[in-house]
Design a protein around this motif. Structure first.
Motif, PDB file in Angstrom:
ATOM      1  N   GLU A 199       0.826  -1.201   0.000  1.00 18.37           N
ATOM      2  CA  GLU A 199       0.000   0.000   0.000  1.00 18.37           C
ATOM      3  C   GLU A 199       0.868   1.261   0.000  1.00 18.37           C
ATOM      4  O   GLU A 199       0.519   2.266  -0.627  1.00 18.37           O
ATOM      5  CB  GLU A 199      -0.907  -0.014   1.232  1.00 18.37           C
ATOM      6  CG  GLU A 199      -1.878   1.145   1.292  1.00 18.37           C
ATOM      7  CD  GLU A 199      -2.812   1.049   2.480  1.00 18.37           C
ATOM      8  OE1 GLU A 199      -3.537   2.030   2.732  1.00 18.37           O
ATOM      9  OE2 GLU A 199      -2.802   0.004   3.162  1.00 18.37           O
ATOM     10  N   GLU A 200       2.013   1.177   0.703  1.00 22.04           N
ATOM     11  CA  GLU A 200       2.917   2.327   0.797  1.00 22.04           C
ATOM     12  C   GLU A 200       3.480   2.711  -0.575  1.00 22.04           C
ATOM     13  O   GLU A 200       3.648   3.904  -0.870  1.00 22.04           O
ATOM     14  CB  GLU A 200       4.057   1.985   1.761  1.00 22.04           C
ATOM     15  CG  GLU A 200       4.951   3.126   2.120  1.00 22.04           C
ATOM     16  CD  GLU A 200       4.307   4.119   3.078  1.00 22.04           C
ATOM     17  OE1 GLU A 200       4.798   5.256   3.170  1.00 22.04           O
ATOM     18  OE2 GLU A 200       3.300   3.758   3.732  1.00 22.04           O
ATOM     19  N   ILE A 201       3.781   1.701  -1.416  1.00 26.53           N
ATOM     20  CA  ILE A 201       4.399   1.992  -2.717  1.00 26.53           C
ATOM     21  C   ILE A 201       3.392   1.895  -3.864  1.00 26.53           C
ATOM     22  O   ILE A 201       3.766   2.030  -5.036  1.00 26.53           O
ATOM     23  CB  ILE A 201       5.586   1.054  -2.994  1.00 26.53           C
ATOM     24  CG1 ILE A 201       5.112  -0.403  -3.131  1.00 26.53           C
ATOM     25  CG2 ILE A 201       6.641   1.181  -1.916  1.00 26.53           C
ATOM     26  CD1 ILE A 201       6.214  -1.373  -3.531  1.00 26.53           C
ATOM     27  N   GLY A 202       2.121   1.640  -3.530  1.00 26.97           N
ATOM     28  CA  GLY A 202       1.090   1.577  -4.557  1.00 26.97           C
ATOM     29  C   GLY A 202       1.217   0.359  -5.450  1.00 26.97           C
ATOM     30  O   GLY A 202       1.113   0.463  -6.686  1.00 26.97           O
ATOM     31  N   ALA A 203       1.471  -0.796  -4.842  1.00 28.99           N
ATOM     32  CA  ALA A 203       1.618  -2.035  -5.607  1.00 28.99           C
ATOM     33  C   ALA A 203       0.842  -3.151  -4.908  1.00 28.99           C
ATOM     34  O   ALA A 203       0.202  -2.931  -3.875  1.00 28.99           O
ATOM     35  CB  ALA A 203       3.097  -2.411  -5.732  1.00 28.99           C
ATOM     36  N   THR A 204       0.908  -4.341  -5.491  1.00 29.85           N
ATOM     37  CA  THR A 204       0.248  -5.493  -4.878  1.00 29.85           C
ATOM     38  C   THR A 204       1.238  -6.249  -3.989  1.00 29.85           C
ATOM     39  O   THR A 204       2.456  -6.053  -4.079  1.00 29.85           O
ATOM     40  CB  THR A 204      -0.290  -6.448  -5.950  1.00 29.85           C
ATOM     41  OG1 THR A 204       0.821  -6.978  -6.697  1.00 29.85           O
ATOM     42  CG2 THR A 204      -1.233  -5.721  -6.898  1.00 29.85           C
ATOM     43  N   ARG A 205       0.690  -7.110  -3.174  1.00 33.53           N
ATOM     44  CA  ARG A 205       1.527  -7.949  -2.309  1.00 33.53           C
ATOM     45  C   ARG A 205       2.468  -8.807  -3.139  1.00 33.53           C
ATOM     46  O   ARG A 205       3.647  -8.971  -2.803  1.00 33.53           O
ATOM     47  CB  ARG A 205       0.631  -8.824  -1.438  1.00 33.53           C
ATOM     48  CG  ARG A 205       1.367  -9.808  -0.540  1.00 33.53           C
ATOM     49  CD  ARG A 205       0.367 -10.756   0.094  1.00 33.53           C
ATOM     50  NE  ARG A 205       1.045 -11.731   0.928  1.00 33.53           N
ATOM     51  CZ  ARG A 205       1.230 -11.592   2.243  1.00 33.53           C
ATOM     52  NH1 ARG A 205       0.814 -10.490   2.851  1.00 33.53           N
ATOM     53  NH2 ARG A 205       1.837 -12.529   2.934  1.00 33.53           N
ATOM     54  N   GLU A 206       1.967  -9.369  -4.237  1.00 36.83           N
ATOM     55  CA  GLU A 206       2.780 -10.216  -5.106  1.00 36.83           C
ATOM     56  C   GLU A 206       3.927  -9.409  -5.719  1.00 36.83           C
ATOM     57  O   GLU A 206       5.062  -9.908  -5.835  1.00 36.83           O
ATOM     58  CB  GLU A 206       1.920 -10.821  -6.218  1.00 36.83           C
ATOM     59  CG  GLU A 206       0.928 -11.879  -5.761  1.00 36.83           C
ATOM     60  CD  GLU A 206      -0.248 -11.296  -4.993  1.00 36.83           C
ATOM     61  OE1 GLU A 206      -0.488 -10.068  -5.103  1.00 36.83           O
ATOM     62  OE2 GLU A 206      -0.914 -12.058  -4.268  1.00 36.83           O
ATOM     63  N   THR A 207       3.667  -8.178  -6.098  1.00 32.86           N
ATOM     64  CA  THR A 207       4.722  -7.330  -6.666  1.00 32.86           C
ATOM     65  C   THR A 207       5.805  -7.051  -5.631  1.00 32.86           C
ATOM     66  O   THR A 207       7.002  -7.038  -5.952  1.00 32.86           O
ATOM     67  CB  THR A 207       4.124  -6.010  -7.174  1.00 32.86           C
ATOM     68  OG1 THR A 207       3.169  -6.283  -8.197  1.00 32.86           O
ATOM     69  CG2 THR A 207       5.211  -5.105  -7.729  1.00 32.86           C
ATOM     70  N   VAL A 208       5.394  -6.829  -4.391  1.00 33.12           N
ATOM     71  CA  VAL A 208       6.356  -6.571  -3.321  1.00 33.12           C
ATOM     72  C   VAL A 208       7.308  -7.756  -3.169  1.00 33.12           C
ATOM     73  O   VAL A 208       8.531  -7.580  -3.058  1.00 33.12           O
ATOM     74  CB  VAL A 208       5.626  -6.282  -2.000  1.00 33.12           C
ATOM     75  CG1 VAL A 208       6.600  -6.320  -0.830  1.00 33.12           C
ATOM     76  CG2 VAL A 208       4.932  -4.928  -2.062  1.00 33.12           C
ATOM     77  N   HIS A 209       6.769  -8.963  -3.160  1.00 30.81           N
ATOM     78  CA  HIS A 209       7.623 -10.147  -2.980  1.00 30.81           C
ATOM     79  C   HIS A 209       8.513 -10.375  -4.204  1.00 30.81           C
ATOM     80  O   HIS A 209       9.652 -10.851  -4.066  1.00 30.81           O
ATOM     81  CB  HIS A 209       6.757 -11.379  -2.702  1.00 30.81           C
ATOM     82  CG  HIS A 209       6.212 -11.401  -1.305  1.00 30.81           C
ATOM     83  ND1 HIS A 209       7.031 -11.451  -0.194  1.00 30.81           N
ATOM     84  CD2 HIS A 209       4.935 -11.380  -0.846  1.00 30.81           C
ATOM     85  CE1 HIS A 209       6.280 -11.477   0.898  1.00 30.81           C
ATOM     86  NE2 HIS A 209       5.014 -11.429   0.538  1.00 30.81           N
ATOM     87  N   LYS A 210       8.038 -10.046  -5.383  1.00 35.35           N
ATOM     88  CA  LYS A 210       8.892 -10.149  -6.565  1.00 35.35           C
ATOM     89  C   LYS A 210      10.049  -9.170  -6.469  1.00 35.35           C
ATOM     90  O   LYS A 210      11.199  -9.503  -6.790  1.00 35.35           O
ATOM     91  CB  LYS A 210       8.075  -9.887  -7.831  1.00 35.35           C
ATOM     92  CG  LYS A 210       7.114 -11.008  -8.204  1.00 35.35           C
ATOM     93  CD  LYS A 210       6.341 -10.667  -9.467  1.00 35.35           C
ATOM     94  CE  LYS A 210       5.376 -11.782  -9.841  1.00 35.35           C
ATOM     95  NZ  LYS A 210       4.591 -11.453 -11.071  1.00 35.35           N
ATOM     96  N   LYS A 211       9.764  -7.952  -6.037  1.00 32.28           N
ATOM     97  CA  LYS A 211      10.821  -6.961  -5.865  1.00 32.28           C
ATOM     98  C   LYS A 211      11.813  -7.402  -4.787  1.00 32.28           C
ATOM     99  O   LYS A 211      13.023  -7.142  -4.895  1.00 32.28           O
ATOM    100  CB  LYS A 211      10.215  -5.600  -5.505  1.00 32.28           C
ATOM    101  CG  LYS A 211       9.496  -4.904  -6.660  1.00 32.28           C
ATOM    102  CD  LYS A 211       8.959  -3.557  -6.230  1.00 32.28           C
ATOM    103  CE  LYS A 211       8.337  -2.800  -7.389  1.00 32.28           C
ATOM    104  NZ  LYS A 211       9.339  -2.430  -8.425  1.00 32.28           N
ATOM    105  N   ARG A 212      11.307  -8.043  -3.750  1.00 34.71           N
ATOM    106  CA  ARG A 212      12.202  -8.532  -2.693  1.00 34.71           C
ATOM    107  C   ARG A 212      13.142  -9.598  -3.241  1.00 34.71           C
ATOM    108  O   ARG A 212      14.344  -9.593  -2.941  1.00 34.71           O
ATOM    109  CB  ARG A 212      11.386  -9.086  -1.534  1.00 34.71           C
ATOM    110  CG  ARG A 212      12.242  -9.642  -0.382  1.00 34.71           C
ATOM    111  CD  ARG A 212      11.363 -10.161   0.740  1.00 34.71           C
ATOM    112  NE  ARG A 212      10.562 -11.280   0.299  1.00 34.71           N
ATOM    113  CZ  ARG A 212      10.973 -12.546   0.311  1.00 34.71           C
ATOM    114  NH1 ARG A 212      12.210 -12.842   0.701  1.00 34.71           N
ATOM    115  NH2 ARG A 212      10.167 -13.513  -0.092  1.00 34.71           N
TER     116      ARG A 212
END
Length: 250
Positions: A150-163
């Motif tokens: 929510e902080e970066i305006g993305a989905t949970r799945e996108t966050v884990h891909k970026k990680r």
């Protein structure tokens, strides 16, 4: 039947056809039953299930010196009790002199081996490290994947891909799962630049990257790597990380 003699010496007794009692030896030889003192108001010796096989000649010598056998078993019992009470290994020394009726017995505590002491210290360090990690992950600036998305305006799945691509920093703890430091996002919503290169320099370890970012570095004017990255000094930060990764610790 089995008779317990003088603190643990046992042998089998049978009746012959003539009615006379005889001592019967087995093919495996006689045995010595160890008695251990029990703690309490009235300590007493009780035989354990363990037995020590004795050669016939040795059995004759022990029978002749029942007091010596009883002394050895009594010393062993004291050693066991001392080990249980102190929680430390003990050494029991038995000195038998040619003409002595009873042996001289000494029981003393032994210092823990260096390997055991090292293992204990390492275990304690791991416990402290886990506790420290838990404290960090409980901080207000540590976000769940959903909150960080929510902080970066993305989905949970996108966050884990970026990680997984090391574009964002995610820290994993023993119980709380993965947490994402909020401070890696600028006020305008941009992520820290140069994180993939920073991971590569520090061996792809998230906690090493976390420590490096918050640590002050003389090469960066005494400021933290996080502050330097926010000011766009990506090359300087990567150079310092590379020197640390090569073995020059800050």
């Amino acid at each position: 039947m089995t008779i317990l003699l003088a603190g643990g010496l046992s042998m089998t007794v049978t009746k012959s056809k003539s009615g006379r009692s005889t001592k019967q030896g087995s093919k495996r030889g006689a045995s010595l039953t160890i008695g251990l003192a029990t703690s309490g108001p009235a300590p007493r010796f009780t035989p354990t299930s363990g037995k020590i096989s004795l050669a016939p000649d040795l059995m004759k010598g022990i029978v002749a010196r029942k007091g010596a056998a009883k002394g050895v078993l009594s010393g062993f019992g004291r050693a066991v009790l001392q080990a249980e009470r102190s929680g430390k290994p003990v050494r029991m020394t038995v000195v038998v002199e040619p003409e002595a009726i009873s042996p001289r017995i000494a029981v003393e505590e032994m210092s823990a081996p260096a390997g055991n002491a090292l293992d204990t210290a390492l275990a304690a360090a791991r416990t402290r490290g886990a506790a420290r990690a838990a404290d960090i992950l409980n901080g207000e600036d540590m976000l769940t994947a959903d909150a960080f998305a929510e902080e970066i305006g993305a989905t949970r799945e996108t966050v884990h891909k970026k990680r997984r691509r090391h574009e964002v920093l995610g820290l994993e703890g023993p119980k709380r799962g993965i947490r994402f430091p909020k401070w890696q996002v600028s006020r305008s919503g941009e992520l820290l630049p140069g994180l993939p290169l920073l991971f590569r320099s520090l061996g792809d370890h998230p906690w090493a990257v976390y420590r490096f970012l918050l640590q002050e570095h003389a090469e960066l004017g005494g400021g933290t790597a996080l502050e330097a990255l926010r000011r766009g000094r990506v090359e300087d930060v990567i150079a310092v990380a590379g020197s640390i990764g090569a073995g020059a610790f800050a």
